[in-house]
Design an enzyme around this catalytic site. Structure first.
Site, PDB file in Angstrom:
ATOM      1  CB  SER A 272      -5.118  -9.136   3.767  1.00 59.27           C
ATOM      2  OG  SER A 272      -5.644  -9.893   4.825  1.00 59.27           O
TER       3      SER A 272
ATOM      4  CE1 TYR B 183      -2.053  -6.144   7.617  1.00 59.36           C
ATOM      5  CE2 TYR B 183      -4.141  -7.264   7.259  1.00 59.36           C
ATOM      6  CZ  TYR B 183      -2.773  -7.205   7.090  1.00 59.36           C
ATOM      7  OH  TYR B 183      -2.126  -8.193   6.380  1.00 59.36           O
TER       8      TYR B 183
END
Ligand SMILES: NC(=O)c1ccc[n+]([C@@H]2O[C@H](COP(=O)([O-])OP(=O)(O)OC[C@H]3O[C@@H](n4cnc5c(N)ncnc54)[C@H](O)[C@@H]3O)[C@@H](O)[C@H]2O)c1
Length: 288
Positions: free
Chosen positions: A142, A155
């Site tokens: 990401s 995350y």
């Protein structure tokens, strides 16, 4: 199974980027093996893959379950040999300040988003190497694997980990003619926010905040098909890190050139989103 058709395996293929990737590869002439924990949506994706004329093998497999991944990979390899392409896509979201996260939250996130990718690599790469005909591995990181984001510590940790793992692997696997691509999308319009965990807010607040963030992803996020296209295009290259979406590219470069400005802008955006969510909450209460 015909020996000449190329084979791809995609984890987390019932929704979003995984679903779009599985269908794009099927339309490009691949036979596709898919897994997910969402049985209903996975069955419908398998049906869509078969409608393209390709073979689909679908299985309910939790990528964080080592034994389940071993068994699934073993069955697939016994059936048709090594895969040409492996896409480690399955992932979940967890937001909240570090002080509001439990260790269960951390384990849940790291088990799926990082350990799941390790298992995918561990069980699918060796047969690819052994076959000696090259191949490609795609791991979903990401922009949060390149840039730290407030309230996304777990995350961030997982996605930075996926990027490090993938780049190290790319170096090692080059001599086997296996490319490794790390995909780093910005916001993509999928179900990830809807199904993610959110910590540190009261239940009512968290509904409005989730709806506000979801709205931003729907309005401004890239289509999952765009990420899928980037994944398909990476096959046959040496790999590397690919940022998908203008937002991701801007955040990445801004953070490199002016990290303080990036954080100031992110804080400002975050506060604006919290204010909008609070307004929405107040008007819902007033209507009720
Ligand atoms: N949507 C975004 O904005 C965005 C941005 C950057 C990176 N990503 C990454 O892209 C990947 C795909 O996410 P998405 O946005 O398509 O989300 P999504 O929620 O639409 O799809 C994720 C899929 O993974 C499956 N899944 C979850 N836990 C699983 C498990 N333990 N085992 C097997 N399958 C599991 C879900 O059921 C779902 O079908 C994730 O790794 C995510 O972190 C997404």
């Amino acid at each position: 199974m015909t020996a000449t058709r190329r084979r791809v395996v995609v984890t987390g293929a019932a929704s979003g980027i995984g679903r779009a990737t599985a269908l794009l590869f099927a339309n490009a002439g691949y036979d596709v093996a898919v897994c997910d924990v969402n049985d209903v949506q996975l069955a419908s994706v398998a049906k869509e893959i078969r409608a393209t004329g390709g073979q689909a093998w679908s299985a309910i497999v939790d990528v964080s379950d080592r034994d389940a991944m071993r068994t699934w990979a073993g069955e697939l390899h016994a059936d048709g040999g090594a895969f040409d392409v492996v896409v480690n896509n399955a992932g979940v979201a967890l937001s909240g300040a570090f002080l509001d996260l439990s260790l269960d939250d951390w384990e849940w996130l790291l088990d799926i988003n990082l350990r799941g990718v390790v298992y995918g690599c561990h069980f699918f790469i060796p047969p690819m190497v052994e076959r000696g005909q090259g191949g490609h591995v795609v791991n979903l990181s990401s922009v949060a694997g390149l840039v730290p984001v407030r309230d996304l510590s777990a995350y961030n940790a997982a996605k930075f980990g996926v990027l490090g793992l993938s780049e190290s692997l790319r170096w090692e696997l080059a001599e086997h003619n296996i490319g490794v691509t790390t995909i780093c999308p910005g916001a993509v319009n999928t179900n990830i926010v809807r199904h993610g965990r959110m910590r540190g807010f009261e239940a009512e607040e968290s509904v409005s905040i989730r709806e506000e963030v979801q709205k931003q992803f729907v309005q401004k996020g890239a289509a999952p098909e765009r990420v899928a296209k980037k994944i398909l295009q990476s096959v046959g290259t040496r790999g590397g890190v690919r940022i998908v979406g203008l937002d991701g590219k801007i955040i990445h470069w801004l953070n490199r050139l002016a990290p303080t400005v990036t954080r100031w802008l992110a804080d400002w955006q975050r506060q604006a989103a919290l204010d909008r969510a609070a307004d929405a909450d107040r008007s819902t209460k007033a209507e009720g």
